[in-house]
Write a protein that holds these residues in place. Structure first.
Motif, mmCIF file in Angstrom:
data_model
loop_
_atom_site.group_PDB
_atom_site.id
_atom_site.type_symbol
_atom_site.label_atom_id
_atom_site.label_comp_id
_atom_site.label_asym_id
_atom_site.label_seq_id
_atom_site.Cartn_x
_atom_site.Cartn_y
_atom_site.Cartn_z
ATOM 1 N N MET A 117 0.856 -1.187 0.000
ATOM 2 C CA MET A 117 0.000 0.000 0.000
ATOM 3 C C MET A 117 0.890 1.234 0.000
ATOM 4 O O MET A 117 1.651 1.469 0.929
ATOM 5 C CB MET A 117 -0.921 0.015 1.215
ATOM 6 C CG MET A 117 -1.767 1.273 1.212
ATOM 7 S SD MET A 117 -3.009 1.329 2.474
ATOM 8 C CE MET A 117 -4.394 0.646 1.655
ATOM 9 N N ASP A 118 0.782 1.992 -1.084
ATOM 10 C CA ASP A 118 1.634 3.156 -1.305
ATOM 11 C C ASP A 118 1.019 4.398 -0.644
ATOM 12 O O ASP A 118 -0.192 4.462 -0.432
ATOM 13 C CB ASP A 118 1.722 3.379 -2.827
ATOM 14 C CG ASP A 118 2.971 4.119 -3.236
ATOM 15 O OD1 ASP A 118 3.759 4.490 -2.359
ATOM 16 O OD2 ASP A 118 3.157 4.319 -4.453
ATOM 17 N N ASP A 119 1.857 5.360 -0.339
ATOM 18 C CA ASP A 119 1.416 6.696 0.120
ATOM 19 C C ASP A 119 0.445 6.622 1.300
ATOM 20 O O ASP A 119 -0.484 7.443 1.390
ATOM 21 C CB ASP A 119 0.703 7.459 -1.022
ATOM 22 C CG ASP A 119 1.556 7.577 -2.276
ATOM 23 O OD1 ASP A 119 2.774 7.390 -2.178
ATOM 24 O OD2 ASP A 119 0.983 7.849 -3.350
ATOM 25 N N PHE A 120 0.630 5.675 2.211
ATOM 26 C CA PHE A 120 -0.327 5.549 3.316
ATOM 27 C C PHE A 120 -0.250 6.786 4.222
ATOM 28 O O PHE A 120 0.829 7.236 4.600
ATOM 29 C CB PHE A 120 -0.069 4.276 4.133
ATOM 30 C CG PHE A 120 -1.199 3.950 5.068
ATOM 31 C CD1 PHE A 120 -2.367 3.398 4.582
ATOM 32 C CD2 PHE A 120 -1.108 4.227 6.426
ATOM 33 C CE1 PHE A 120 -3.428 3.109 5.429
ATOM 34 C CE2 PHE A 120 -2.162 3.946 7.284
ATOM 35 C CZ PHE A 120 -3.324 3.386 6.780
ATOM 36 N N ALA A 154 9.239 3.409 5.434
ATOM 37 C CA ALA A 154 9.077 4.875 5.486
ATOM 38 C C ALA A 154 9.607 5.470 4.183
ATOM 39 O O ALA A 154 10.741 5.201 3.791
ATOM 40 C CB ALA A 154 9.834 5.435 6.680
ATOM 41 N N GLU A 155 8.764 6.273 3.523
ATOM 42 C CA GLU A 155 9.154 6.883 2.245
ATOM 43 C C GLU A 155 9.773 8.253 2.479
ATOM 44 O O GLU A 155 9.403 8.948 3.425
ATOM 45 C CB GLU A 155 7.915 7.109 1.376
ATOM 46 C CG GLU A 155 7.284 5.876 0.808
ATOM 47 C CD GLU A 155 6.256 6.240 -0.265
ATOM 48 O OE1 GLU A 155 6.576 6.027 -1.440
ATOM 49 O OE2 GLU A 155 5.168 6.734 0.068
ATOM 50 N N GLY A 156 10.666 8.647 1.598
ATOM 51 C CA GLY A 156 11.190 10.014 1.607
ATOM 52 C C GLY A 156 12.076 10.325 2.802
ATOM 53 O O GLY A 156 12.052 11.453 3.316
HETATM 54 CA CA CA Z 1 4.788 6.613 -2.500
#
Ligand code: CA
Ligand code: C2E
Ligand code: CA
Length: 465
Positions: free
Chosen positions: A360-363, A417-419
């Motif tokens: 699941m992206d961008d949660f 954790a993204e970014g």
């Molecule tokens: Ca993303």
């Protein structure tokens, strides 16, 4: 002699009469045949040819009699294919007939109504003082009354494009202009009216569209890969494939500048299919070269689920390339997971059964749907960059991130954790219990060759940190 002349004259009259009758019969039979060919069987409305023919007559009547204002309205039934899949074709047919009935009901005397494509209707109507919004409103009301089934009711949607008759356009131009509104309408805009700047925008978009198709054929797209790193060991566990467009004239175009347009033009499905195939081929090449069993994740747009048989596409890509299903990961966003829920859930479950991972992206950016976490077999939860970027400075972001990690762990998901951009973020996210990191602090997305270098010599990756 006189009698003979009279008899001959009568005979001549009879023959001419019979001939005229025969010609009349043939012409009217032909006309009837062509009329019945111009009718849509399911709804009894005119089909496209019939609509154009009758519309042309009405326009020329309005034009020559200066007979008030008129407008062309085209209606596009949204996701008819999905309705057919979810509820069966009989329900899909009922929806089509409900549209036809509603249009008949709102049409005035002499107006022309047609089913101009499988899921498109058109109405050429005299306005009689009504404006576009008033017509659209009465259509919405009548249509709503015609669809009884609650579940079906939830799914039924449409977009309408309206173009006023300016006294100059012919039927085809008027129809095209109304259709243009359907192509350029905003995401939440159900009814849009034609304006002149739509045409120039349309030309620009058309150029972009054909350039994108060229880009696919001419190898202007490339996949970059961004490492996903274990917080604990610093080891690269996988990569996310991210598309790059090297335009021959405009140079580098970032995905945020063309992916939304590709979605709007319906080309995104082609692009994502290319991306999936390319990523699988690349993964297989890395594995064959003796590199570790690195996982590759691929972004999938919502259109892929709604408009294509994404399950077969994945099966095909895996079979064609020989890439290991357990090394492939499909990223979907939570908003997507909430749209067309039943269909998306069913498809994702089937893909998951192949051994492919689902993430699941961008949660944390959309609705953060807990329901979809229950029904979709997510293996990975990617916390959006908007939470990660101020996790050290904003107490609320930290608490939310901490709660998401706890929830992900409880559901036995890998939490990424993204970014991640700084050492402080990295430390705090490790303390909060995140498993994987992705971000510029570790590495920007890189060409495939760079990733191969990291894989053969992990120390090179340390240099990137
Ligand atoms: Ca993303
Ligand atoms: P995304 O799926 O959320 O991908 C992560 C985006 O964040 C990437 O942007 C990546 O370069 C960027 N990023 C990663 N780490 C950092 C960081 O530390 N700081 C900052 N500021 N950004 C970071 P990118 O490559 O520009 O892609 C943007 C979006 O375009 C992606 O967001 C994804 O939604 C979409 N996209 C990219 N490639 C594809 C594709 O092949 N198919 C589809 N459907 N969408 C794609
Ligand atoms: Ca992604």
């Amino acid at each position: 002699m006189k009698l003979a002349v009279i008899l001959l004259s009568v005979l001549l009259i009879v023959i001419v009469g019979a001939l005229a009758f025969a010609v009349y019969k043939i012409v009217s039979m032909k006309k009837a045949a062509s009329m019945s060919l111009d009718v849509d069987e399911m709804t009894g409305l005119l089909n496209r040819d019939g609509f154009m023919r009758e519309g042309k007559l009405l326009l020329s009547h309005i034009h020559s009699h200066a007979d008030g204002e008129a407008a062309m309205i085209v209606f596009d039934v949204d996701k008819l294919r999905l309705i057919n899949t979810l509820f069966g074709t009989e329900s899909g047919d009922n929806v089509v007939c409900a549209f036809a009935d509603a249009l008949r009901e709102i049409a005035g005397k002499g107006d022309v109504v047609g089913r101009v494509d499988t899921d498109d209707f058109a109405l050429l109507t005299k306005l009689h003082g009504r404006n576009a919004d008033m017509i659209a409103e009465s259509f919405a009301k009548v249509l709503s009354e015609k669809i009884q089934n609650d579940k079906l009711h939830e799914q039924v949607n449409y977009f309408a494009g309206i173009c006023r008759y300016d006294g100059a356009d012919d039927i085809y131009t008027l129809f095209n202009k109304a259709n243009l509104c359907l192509l350029t309408h905003g995401e939440n805009q159900r009814v849009s009216e034609f304006t002149a700047d739509m045409e120039s925008r349309m030309v620009e978009n058309e150029i972009m569209r054909s350039e994108m198709l060229d880009a696919l054929d001419n190898g202007q797209f490339e996949l970059y890969y961004q490492p996903k790193v274990s917080f604990k060991t610093g080891e690269m566990m996988g990569v996310e494939a991210l598309i790059r467009w090297h335009h021959p004239v405009k140079g580098f175009i970032p995905p945020c500048d063309f992916i939304p347009l590709a979605e709007q033009f319906g080309i995104i499905t082609k692009i994502d299919e290319w991306g999936l195939m390319t990523a699988c081929r690349q993964g297989k090449a890395w594995h064959d070269a003796g590199l570790r069993d690195i996982k590759i994740s691929v972004n999938m747009s919502q259109a892929q689920f709604v408009r294509t048989d994404v399950y077969s596409t994945v099966v095909h890509a895996l079979a064609e390339t020989g890439f290991e299903p357990s090394c492939l990961e499909i990223e979907v966003t939570e908003t997507m997971a909430m749209t067309d829920v039943e269909h998306t859930v069913a498809v994702l479950n089937r893909i998951h059964e192949l051994g492919v991972l689902i993430s699941m992206d961008d949660f944390g950016t959309g609705y953060s749907s807990l329901a979809s976490l229950k029904t979709i077999p997510f293996d990975v939860l990617k916390i959006d960059r908007s939470l990660v970027c101020d996790v050290n400075d904003n107490d609320t972001s930290r608490r939310i991130t901490s709660a998401i990690v706890a929830m992900g762990k409880a559901l036995k998901m890998i939490v990424l954790a993204e970014g991640v951009e700084t050492d402080e973020q990295s430390k705090l996210l490790t303390d909060l219990g995140c498993d994987l990191a992705q971000g510029y602090y570790y590495s920007k997305p890189r060409p495939a060759d760079d990733i191969a270098k990291i894989l053969t010599s992990p120390s090179q990756f340390d240099m990137a940190i």
